[in-house]
Design an enzyme around this catalytic site. Structure first.
Site, mmCIF file in Angstrom:
data_model
loop_
_atom_site.group_PDB
_atom_site.id
_atom_site.type_symbol
_atom_site.label_atom_id
_atom_site.label_comp_id
_atom_site.label_asym_id
_atom_site.label_seq_id
_atom_site.Cartn_x
_atom_site.Cartn_y
_atom_site.Cartn_z
ATOM 1 N N GLY A 10 -10.962 2.948 -7.667
ATOM 2 C CA GLY A 10 -11.751 3.199 -6.472
ATOM 3 C C GLY A 10 -11.439 4.553 -5.662
ATOM 4 O O GLY A 10 -10.762 5.466 -6.465
ATOM 5 N N TYR A 145 -14.072 -8.938 5.791
ATOM 6 C CA TYR A 145 -13.086 -7.853 5.809
ATOM 7 C C TYR A 145 -12.117 -7.929 6.787
ATOM 8 O O TYR A 145 -10.702 -8.004 6.651
ATOM 9 C CB TYR A 145 -13.813 -6.706 5.985
ATOM 10 C CG TYR A 145 -13.166 -5.460 5.667
ATOM 11 C CD1 TYR A 145 -12.629 -5.088 4.317
ATOM 12 C CD2 TYR A 145 -12.872 -4.350 6.651
ATOM 13 C CE1 TYR A 145 -12.092 -4.083 3.932
ATOM 14 C CE2 TYR A 145 -12.233 -3.367 6.391
ATOM 15 C CZ TYR A 145 -11.646 -3.189 4.915
ATOM 16 O OH TYR A 145 -11.114 -1.989 4.806
ATOM 17 N N THR A 175 -11.543 7.111 6.362
ATOM 18 C CA THR A 175 -11.012 8.417 5.398
ATOM 19 C C THR A 175 -12.238 8.539 4.490
ATOM 20 O O THR A 175 -12.892 7.798 3.859
ATOM 21 C CB THR A 175 -9.838 7.764 4.551
ATOM 22 O OG1 THR A 175 -8.651 7.643 5.335
ATOM 23 C CG2 THR A 175 -9.259 8.917 3.694
HETATM 24 P P1 NAD Z 1 -13.525 1.482 -2.956
HETATM 25 O O1 NAD Z 1 -14.103 0.398 -2.672
HETATM 26 O O2 NAD Z 1 -13.555 2.758 -3.170
HETATM 27 O O3 NAD Z 1 -12.069 0.951 -3.717
HETATM 28 C C1 NAD Z 1 -11.541 -0.295 -3.868
HETATM 29 C C2 NAD Z 1 -11.217 -0.571 -5.298
HETATM 30 O O4 NAD Z 1 -10.874 -2.093 -5.606
HETATM 31 C C3 NAD Z 1 -12.284 -0.503 -6.424
HETATM 32 O O5 NAD Z 1 -12.069 0.267 -7.402
HETATM 33 C C4 NAD Z 1 -12.604 -1.916 -6.764
HETATM 34 O O6 NAD Z 1 -13.442 -2.111 -7.735
HETATM 35 C C5 NAD Z 1 -11.355 -2.606 -6.505
HETATM 36 N N1 NAD Z 1 -11.432 -4.040 -6.450
HETATM 37 C C6 NAD Z 1 -12.012 -4.682 -5.161
HETATM 38 N N2 NAD Z 1 -11.779 -6.004 -5.579
HETATM 39 C C7 NAD Z 1 -10.923 -6.094 -6.395
HETATM 40 C C8 NAD Z 1 -10.449 -7.187 -7.262
HETATM 41 N N3 NAD Z 1 -10.613 -8.644 -6.738
HETATM 42 N N4 NAD Z 1 -9.586 -7.033 -8.341
HETATM 43 C C9 NAD Z 1 -9.381 -5.760 -8.583
HETATM 44 N N5 NAD Z 1 -9.807 -4.706 -8.107
HETATM 45 C C10 NAD Z 1 -10.724 -4.762 -7.079
HETATM 46 O O7 NAD Z 1 -12.532 1.547 -1.292
HETATM 47 P P2 NAD Z 1 -11.533 2.659 -0.839
HETATM 48 O O8 NAD Z 1 -12.008 3.402 0.407
HETATM 49 O O9 NAD Z 1 -10.849 3.400 -1.852
HETATM 50 O O10 NAD Z 1 -10.322 1.694 -0.315
HETATM 51 C C11 NAD Z 1 -9.311 1.175 -0.812
HETATM 52 C C12 NAD Z 1 -8.249 0.145 0.083
HETATM 53 O O11 NAD Z 1 -8.109 1.083 1.160
HETATM 54 C C13 NAD Z 1 -9.059 -0.884 0.584
HETATM 55 O O12 NAD Z 1 -8.106 -1.990 0.517
HETATM 56 C C14 NAD Z 1 -9.342 -0.630 1.717
HETATM 57 O O13 NAD Z 1 -9.616 -1.938 2.818
HETATM 58 C C15 NAD Z 1 -8.575 0.419 2.531
HETATM 59 N N6 NAD Z 1 -9.006 0.948 3.285
HETATM 60 C C16 NAD Z 1 -9.830 2.309 3.239
HETATM 61 C C17 NAD Z 1 -10.323 2.903 4.312
HETATM 62 C C18 NAD Z 1 -11.471 4.155 4.031
HETATM 63 O O14 NAD Z 1 -11.729 4.754 4.899
HETATM 64 N N7 NAD Z 1 -11.612 4.729 2.878
HETATM 65 C C19 NAD Z 1 -10.008 2.546 5.480
HETATM 66 C C20 NAD Z 1 -9.380 1.519 5.715
HETATM 67 C C21 NAD Z 1 -8.743 0.771 4.864
#
Ligand code: NAD
Ligand code: UDP
Length: 320
Positions: A10, A145, A175
């Site tokens: 991700g 979520y 982010t």
């Molecule tokens: P993203 O969607 O780019 O990445 C999430 C990754 O998790 C993806 O590669 C997806 O394929 C993988 N994934 C999802 N479910 C899965 C499963 N059951 N098994 C294996 N892999 C799985 O999102 P991101 O922005 O990189 O977010 C990453 C983490 O950070 C998440 O937990 C999200 O809740 C948290 N987060 C992100 C933000 C932000 O602003 N980017 C803010 C708050 C929290």
């Protein structure tokens, strides 16, 4: 050290993986590619200290060999994604967190949970300190979520208290940066892609709602510092500079040189009115604060999107 990063393909997981590899460690990535992309890890090529396990963290997971640490990031994160995959999102937050905690316990590994500012819901306290308990709907569309992450925090603290697992919880605020999917639906990627294509920027509601945007390198630094600190309670990591969505649209137009118009659309249900982290704890406990201003981070992100195949380069207003 040897680390497991769930969600490694991700946006955030791939940057965190780069940081860990850069620090000289070995990383096992775990991802089922539901919202991630193999391209995010393509640059690691034949790196011998990296391997990707394609599997679902919500199912039983087994890892050969010992682990020193686990970063549990796997979960759809964009509202568009988690509304498209509601059950998968609940499973990743609930069962996925349970599974990774079980693995951490079995390996004696430290575990860091990626939680979110969404645990504060549509906040009635502003800015949000970690002590604020939030204003979250348990049944609305975003609950898949928000409540999954609230459960994830609760089970992480329970494993810490009941089993002595060495845990950390980071509450991540919005982010952005390179490797966001152009179609992931979040506001920064949407606006940049729309500006580059010369189509209208879609403002949901009247655009007066606020968010505080953190550049990805700042976030990864905060995560790494938290992992290495002795803090078990949740810590906010985000940029406290607050912008309305209209402010953001103007900054994206300036960063792309685009003359796209703005177009309003319906505000999604339960869309938080305001969001800004109180980062006193991160500052005191981790000596962390963000360094990259939004204007600079946006330019770097625009450069990334401009270089993607299928997206036009700059769509500038033609100078006279
Ligand atoms: P993203 O969607 O780019 O990445 C999430 C990754 O998790 C993806 O590669 C997806 O394929 C993988 N994934 C999802 N479910 C899965 C499963 N059951 N098994 C294996 N892999 C799985 O999102 P991101 O922005 O990189 O977010 C990453 C983490 O950070 C998440 O937990 C999200 O809740 C948290 N987060 C992100 C933000 C932000 O602003 N980017 C803010 C708050 C929290
Ligand atoms: N938003 C918007 N236009 C878009 C996408 C999002 O106006 O094309 C708004 C959305 O309604 C919210 C804010 O931008 O108020 C941030 O949305 P995002 O999906 O990035 O993340 P959220 O903070 O809501 O999880």
């Amino acid at each position: 050290m040897r680390f497991l990063v769930t969600g490694a393909a991700g946006f955030l997981g791939s940057h965190l993986t780069d940081r860990l590899i850069g620090e000289g460690h070995t990383v096992l990535g775990l991802d089922n590619l539901i919202t991630g992309r193999r391209e995010n890890l393509a640059h690691l090529g034949d790196e011998p200290r990296f391997r990707l396990l394609e599997c679902d963290v919500s199912e039983h997971i087994e890892v050969e060999g010992g682990l020193d640490g686990i970063f549990h990031l796997a979960s759809p994160a964009s509202p568009v994604d988690y509304l498209r995959f509601p059950i998968e999102t609940l499973r990743a937050g609930a069962l996925g967190t349970h599974n990774t905690l079980g693995l951490a316990k079995a390996c004696g590994a430290r575990l860091l949970l990626a939680s979110t500012s969404e645990v504060y819901g549509d906040p009635l306290v502003h800015p949000q300190p970690e002590s604020y308990r939030g204003n979250v709907s348990s049944v609305g569309p975003r609950s898949v979520y928000d409540e999954a992450k609230r459960f994830a925090e609760a089970i992480t603290m329970a494993y810490h208290r009941a089993h002595g697992v060495d845990t950390r919880i980071v509450r991540i605020f919005n982010t952005y940066g390179p490797r966001m999917r152009p179609d992931d639906g979040r506001v920064v990627s949407n606006f940049i892609v729309q500006a580059l294509r010369g189509v209208p920027l879609t403002i949901y509601g009247d655009g007066s709602q606020s968010r505080s945007f953190c550049y990805v390198s700042d976030l990864v630094e905060g995560i790494w510092r938290l992992f290495n600190a002795e803090v078990h309670a949740p810590v906010n990591v985000g940029n406290p500079r607050e912008f309305t969505i209209r402010d953001l649209a103007d900054l994206v137009l300036a960063a792309t040189g685009s003359d796209s118009p703005l177009e309003t659309r319906a505000l999604p249900t339960d869309d938080p009115r305001v969001r800004r982290p109180d980062i006193s704890l991160a500052s005191a406990a981790l000596g962390w604060e963000p360094r990259v201003p939004l204007e600079v981070g946006l330019r770097r992100t625009v450069e990334y999107f401009e270089a993607l195949p299928g997206l036009p380069g700059r769509s500038r207003a033609t100078p006279e």
